[in-house]
Design a protein around this motif. Structure first.
Motif, PDB file in Angstrom:
ATOM      1  N   GLU A   1      16.410   3.068  -5.325  1.00 37.78           N
ATOM      2  CA  GLU A   1      16.247   2.366  -4.058  1.00 37.78           C
ATOM      3  C   GLU A   1      17.551   1.759  -3.557  1.00 37.78           C
ATOM      4  O   GLU A   1      17.652   1.383  -2.396  1.00 37.78           O
ATOM      5  CB  GLU A   1      15.167   1.289  -4.174  1.00 37.78           C
ATOM      6  N   VAL A   2      18.563   1.663  -4.416  1.00 35.51           N
ATOM      7  CA  VAL A   2      19.861   1.159  -3.988  1.00 35.51           C
ATOM      8  C   VAL A   2      20.624   2.235  -3.224  1.00 35.51           C
ATOM      9  O   VAL A   2      21.142   2.004  -2.137  1.00 35.51           O
ATOM     10  CB  VAL A   2      20.674   0.652  -5.201  1.00 35.51           C
ATOM     11  N   THR A   3      20.678   3.447  -3.789  1.00 32.50           N
ATOM     12  CA  THR A   3      21.420   4.547  -3.166  1.00 32.50           C
ATOM     13  C   THR A   3      20.533   5.480  -2.349  1.00 32.50           C
ATOM     14  O   THR A   3      21.036   6.334  -1.635  1.00 32.50           O
ATOM     15  CB  THR A   3      22.135   5.384  -4.240  1.00 32.50           C
ATOM     16  N   ARG A   4      19.213   5.349  -2.496  1.00 29.08           N
ATOM     17  CA  ARG A   4      18.211   6.153  -1.801  1.00 29.08           C
ATOM     18  C   ARG A   4      18.178   7.618  -2.244  1.00 29.08           C
ATOM     19  O   ARG A   4      17.593   8.466  -1.595  1.00 29.08           O
ATOM     20  CB  ARG A   4      18.370   6.083  -0.291  1.00 29.08           C
ATOM     21  N   GLU A   5      18.817   7.941  -3.368  1.00 27.01           N
ATOM     22  CA  GLU A   5      18.786   9.323  -3.841  1.00 27.01           C
ATOM     23  C   GLU A   5      17.604   9.525  -4.785  1.00 27.01           C
ATOM     24  O   GLU A   5      17.166   8.617  -5.475  1.00 27.01           O
ATOM     25  CB  GLU A   5      20.093   9.694  -4.531  1.00 27.01           C
ATOM     26  N   LEU A   6      17.092  10.746  -4.786  1.00 24.78           N
ATOM     27  CA  LEU A   6      15.998  11.123  -5.676  1.00 24.78           C
ATOM     28  C   LEU A   6      16.572  11.708  -6.960  1.00 24.78           C
ATOM     29  O   LEU A   6      17.592  12.400  -6.930  1.00 24.78           O
ATOM     30  CB  LEU A   6      15.089  12.148  -5.001  1.00 24.78           C
ATOM     31  N   LEU A   7      15.926  11.428  -8.071  1.00 27.02           N
ATOM     32  CA  LEU A   7      16.339  11.976  -9.353  1.00 27.02           C
ATOM     33  C   LEU A   7      16.160  13.480  -9.335  1.00 27.02           C
ATOM     34  O   LEU A   7      15.125  13.995  -8.903  1.00 27.02           O
ATOM     35  CB  LEU A   7      15.488  11.360 -10.471  1.00 27.02           C
TER      36      LEU A   7
ATOM     37  N   ARG B   1      13.873   3.331 -14.695  1.00 25.35           N
ATOM     38  CA  ARG B   1      14.598   2.181 -15.250  1.00 25.35           C
ATOM     39  C   ARG B   1      16.005   2.571 -15.670  1.00 25.35           C
ATOM     40  O   ARG B   1      16.906   1.747 -15.651  1.00 25.35           O
ATOM     41  CB  ARG B   1      13.826   1.558 -16.392  1.00 25.35           C
ATOM     42  N   VAL B   2      16.217   3.811 -16.057  1.00 27.85           N
ATOM     43  CA  VAL B   2      17.546   4.296 -16.412  1.00 27.85           C
ATOM     44  C   VAL B   2      18.303   4.720 -15.156  1.00 27.85           C
ATOM     45  O   VAL B   2      19.495   4.458 -15.009  1.00 27.85           O
ATOM     46  CB  VAL B   2      17.446   5.480 -17.401  1.00 27.85           C
ATOM     47  N   PHE B   3      17.609   5.366 -14.223  1.00 34.31           N
ATOM     48  CA  PHE B   3      18.233   5.926 -13.024  1.00 34.31           C
ATOM     49  C   PHE B   3      18.696   4.834 -12.064  1.00 34.31           C
ATOM     50  O   PHE B   3      19.759   4.945 -11.465  1.00 34.31           O
ATOM     51  CB  PHE B   3      17.229   6.856 -12.337  1.00 34.31           C
ATOM     52  N   GLU B   4      17.910   3.788 -11.880  1.00 35.66           N
ATOM     53  CA  GLU B   4      18.297   2.702 -10.970  1.00 35.66           C
ATOM     54  C   GLU B   4      18.759   1.520 -11.808  1.00 35.66           C
ATOM     55  O   GLU B   4      17.978   0.675 -12.214  1.00 35.66           O
ATOM     56  CB  GLU B   4      17.132   2.279 -10.076  1.00 35.66           C
ATOM     57  N   VAL B   5      20.034   1.510 -12.093  1.00 32.89           N
ATOM     58  CA  VAL B   5      20.591   0.475 -12.956  1.00 32.89           C
ATOM     59  C   VAL B   5      21.165  -0.644 -12.094  1.00 32.89           C
ATOM     60  O   VAL B   5      22.194  -0.484 -11.462  1.00 32.89           O
ATOM     61  CB  VAL B   5      21.686   1.058 -13.872  1.00 32.89           C
TER      62      VAL B   5
END
Length: 65
Positions: free
Chosen positions: A28-34, A55-59
């Protein structure tokens, strides 16, 4: 799914993709999808798997941490 297509997602961070019937993870910070290493959107069949990946992806520091 082509890169130009954006799935219809509902939720915050861990989102339900109604079309694919999978959970997607979004920073949600960068708006990119994993994405998977091959560039395809990552998808999870269970919420708990998607939550762990998010939890790992949005640090970043969240309230209460």
């Amino acid at each position: 799914m082509a890169d130009t297509q954006v799935p219809r997602l509902h939720g915050y961070g861990v989102r339900w993709d109604t079309g694919a019937r999978l959970y997607r993870v979004r920073n949600e910070v960068t708006r990119e999808l994993l994405r998977q290493p091959d560039g395809e959107l990552g998808g999870f069949g269970s919420f708990s798997e998607a939550w762990s990946a998010w939890r790992v992806f949005e640090v970043h520091k969240r309230p209460g941490e």
